[in-house]
Design a protein around this motif. Sequence first.
Motif, short mmCIF file in Angstrom:
data_model
loop_
_atom_site.label_atom_id
_atom_site.label_comp_id
_atom_site.label_asym_id
_atom_site.label_seq_id
_atom_site.Cartn_x
_atom_site.Cartn_y
_atom_site.Cartn_z
N MET A 1 -1.23 15.11 13.61
CA MET A 1 -0.74 15.87 12.45
C MET A 1 -1.36 15.31 11.16
N GLU A 2 -1.72 16.21 10.28
CA GLU A 2 -2.30 15.81 8.98
C GLU A 2 -1.29 14.97 8.19
N LYS A 3 -1.83 13.97 7.47
CA LYS A 3 -0.94 13.10 6.67
C LYS A 3 -1.27 13.26 5.19
N ILE A 4 -0.22 13.17 4.39
CA ILE A 4 -0.42 13.18 2.94
C ILE A 4 -0.06 11.78 2.45
N VAL A 5 -0.87 11.23 1.56
CA VAL A 5 -0.58 9.90 1.04
C VAL A 5 0.21 10.03 -0.25
N ILE A 6 1.35 9.34 -0.29
CA ILE A 6 2.18 9.34 -1.50
C ILE A 6 1.73 8.17 -2.37
N SER A 7 0.94 8.48 -3.38
CA SER A 7 0.37 7.39 -4.19
C SER A 7 1.19 7.15 -5.45
N GLY A 46 0.81 -1.21 0.00
CA GLY A 46 0.00 0.00 0.00
C GLY A 46 0.84 1.26 0.00
N PRO A 47 0.26 2.37 -0.47
CA PRO A 47 0.96 3.65 -0.40
C PRO A 47 1.05 4.11 1.06
N VAL A 48 2.02 4.94 1.35
CA VAL A 48 2.23 5.35 2.73
C VAL A 48 1.89 6.83 2.90
N GLY A 49 1.58 7.19 4.12
CA GLY A 49 1.30 8.58 4.44
C GLY A 49 2.52 9.24 5.05
N VAL A 50 2.74 10.50 4.72
CA VAL A 50 3.87 11.23 5.31
C VAL A 50 3.32 12.45 6.02
#
Lengths: 353, 278
Positions: B1-7, A83-87
Amino acid sequence: MHDIQYYLLKKRAFSGFISRLAKVQPLAAPVRRGEKNYAFELVTSANEISLPYIPTILPPKKYFFPQREVLLEFDTRRGLHAGPVGVAGPMTIFGVHTCDLAGIQCLNMVFSVRPRDHNYLIRKRKITIIGLECNDYCDEHANCALVNASLPSGGYDLFFTDLGDYFIVHVNTQAGDDIIDAVKQFQPAKEANLQDLAALRERKRVVFRNEVALDQRFLPALFDISFDGPVWKDLDERCLACGNCTQVCPTCYCFDIRDELNLDMATGVRYRVWDSCQTEPFAKVAGGENFRKSRLARQRHRYYRKFSYPFAKFFRFFCTGCGRCSRACMAGIKLKETLTSLISQGGEGPWKR
Amino acid sequence: MEKIVISESNYQIRKARIVRTKKLTPLETLFEIVLDGDRSLDHEPGQFIMVSLFGIGEAPISVASSPTMRDSFEICVRAVGRVTKALHALDAGDEIGIRGPYGKGFPIRIFEGNDLLIVAGGLGIAPLRSLIQYVLDNRRDFGKAHLLLGCKTPQDILFADELDQWRRRMDVQSEYIVDRAEQDWTGPVGLITTLIPGVHLEPERTFGVVVGPPVMYKFVIKELLAKNIPEHQIILSFERHMKCGMGKCGRCQIQNIYTCQDGPVFRYSAVKHMSEAF
């Protein structure tokens, strides 16, 4: 739209500014961590921040390119599912010195080269950078004047300069202007303030001397003739191959990729972690051959990756003059001494003055 | 903290399935692989892929089959590291991950119309097999083709059956030499360099293509130069440790070049001055 580029922030309003800023999104700033040691850490109030400060142990690179970063989360029970990961989301870094701004500019180039590194570039877009001018030379290890990093040259949204009872603030981007608008503490700068700033910069030209007897224009040519020079032999004998210099460098970006399996033996992560070209097995192949077996070759590689190879590729030195490598070296290897030795061993040439 | 998904990560793998394995020696196995959705790998001879086993890691492996074979591809793997040893435990039907292909392969368009002297040492035959198969599949596009293959002992010979097929063809000349052998070996014994002086070639239209263990290059190149093959017509492929395959991680760097992106195939003239190359 308005085109005012310089604002003032009174020192007594600084505390309120930081508190407001920290409420908008997470805020990192230099924090004191023992004698002459500072670190960028998350803060919520101005009294946590230590100003002025000398370069932090790790550069703000860690927010763009974390020491450990998950690339994939996998679950082998679901076939080859990954799966893609969140940063981490948006954040602001306050108090970035010009050397570290230069370091971020270097990494921006590296990770933008195709195939582009999306992990880095997504973070980059989400980080607001507020620079801070050094009014004085930090210590004997810095060499920012050699690489023209002692004065600001872009790479920030806002840039603060301490002018006594106020900061003068350069607005470089719309994102920076939005902060000025949101935090109603700023006043437009007047002509007299700009003259104060110009006077400080003039003083700095005297204080921030280039202590290496070399015009930086001649660095690539000096390195071109120095590959087999005796200075590397000297480093070979002194270097402990600990990798401290590369761990603290704002422009080093070598990494390892590793898998970590959870205790269920089915799920886990693939992550990348900072690595160092100074360690013995770095350039070793599975068959056993090591292409940079000696410390000589590895130290030389480090210096060429700062002053030679990136100049050909990016027209830029990957040394920002922050002095961290010299500060962190357990064997006392000092960048300015190495460069000075190169000049004296370089024979006749334009680098000799 | 807000997360951004690296797709859109470059590290996401493509699923693939092993459809056949063939043990070539106790240490080396050939794997035939099909990509998920039956898509073609669409590589160039000389390119490599990152083979991925979750929980173990990734390893750079050169593609050993020609792109003219479109439904599947092959890799020849020597069990020397963690990933390659784990690969050897897998069999037909097992899934693996693939990234790539990466790197610059052999300059085939430049080879066309010219003669080839292909020199393979040991596992160097793996990437060269991709080239050899491509040349044989498009045989009239190339001039003369001469293969020199070498390995330690007759037991280490890779692709022995294919070597026999190549031997029987009238449009390619091949010779096999081993460093040492028992009495039942009828072929030549010695170093691969000893075969080069006897090759009849026209140096101005010959490309020498060399892949083998690091120690081999210096001696083979010396012999090719002695045959008057120009430096820019000597083509090499380098083996380096790699983590990303995308010119970032630093493992494969040879002075100012990245083997994974600028290579792994190089002209000798471009790297001859680099001490870290050999």
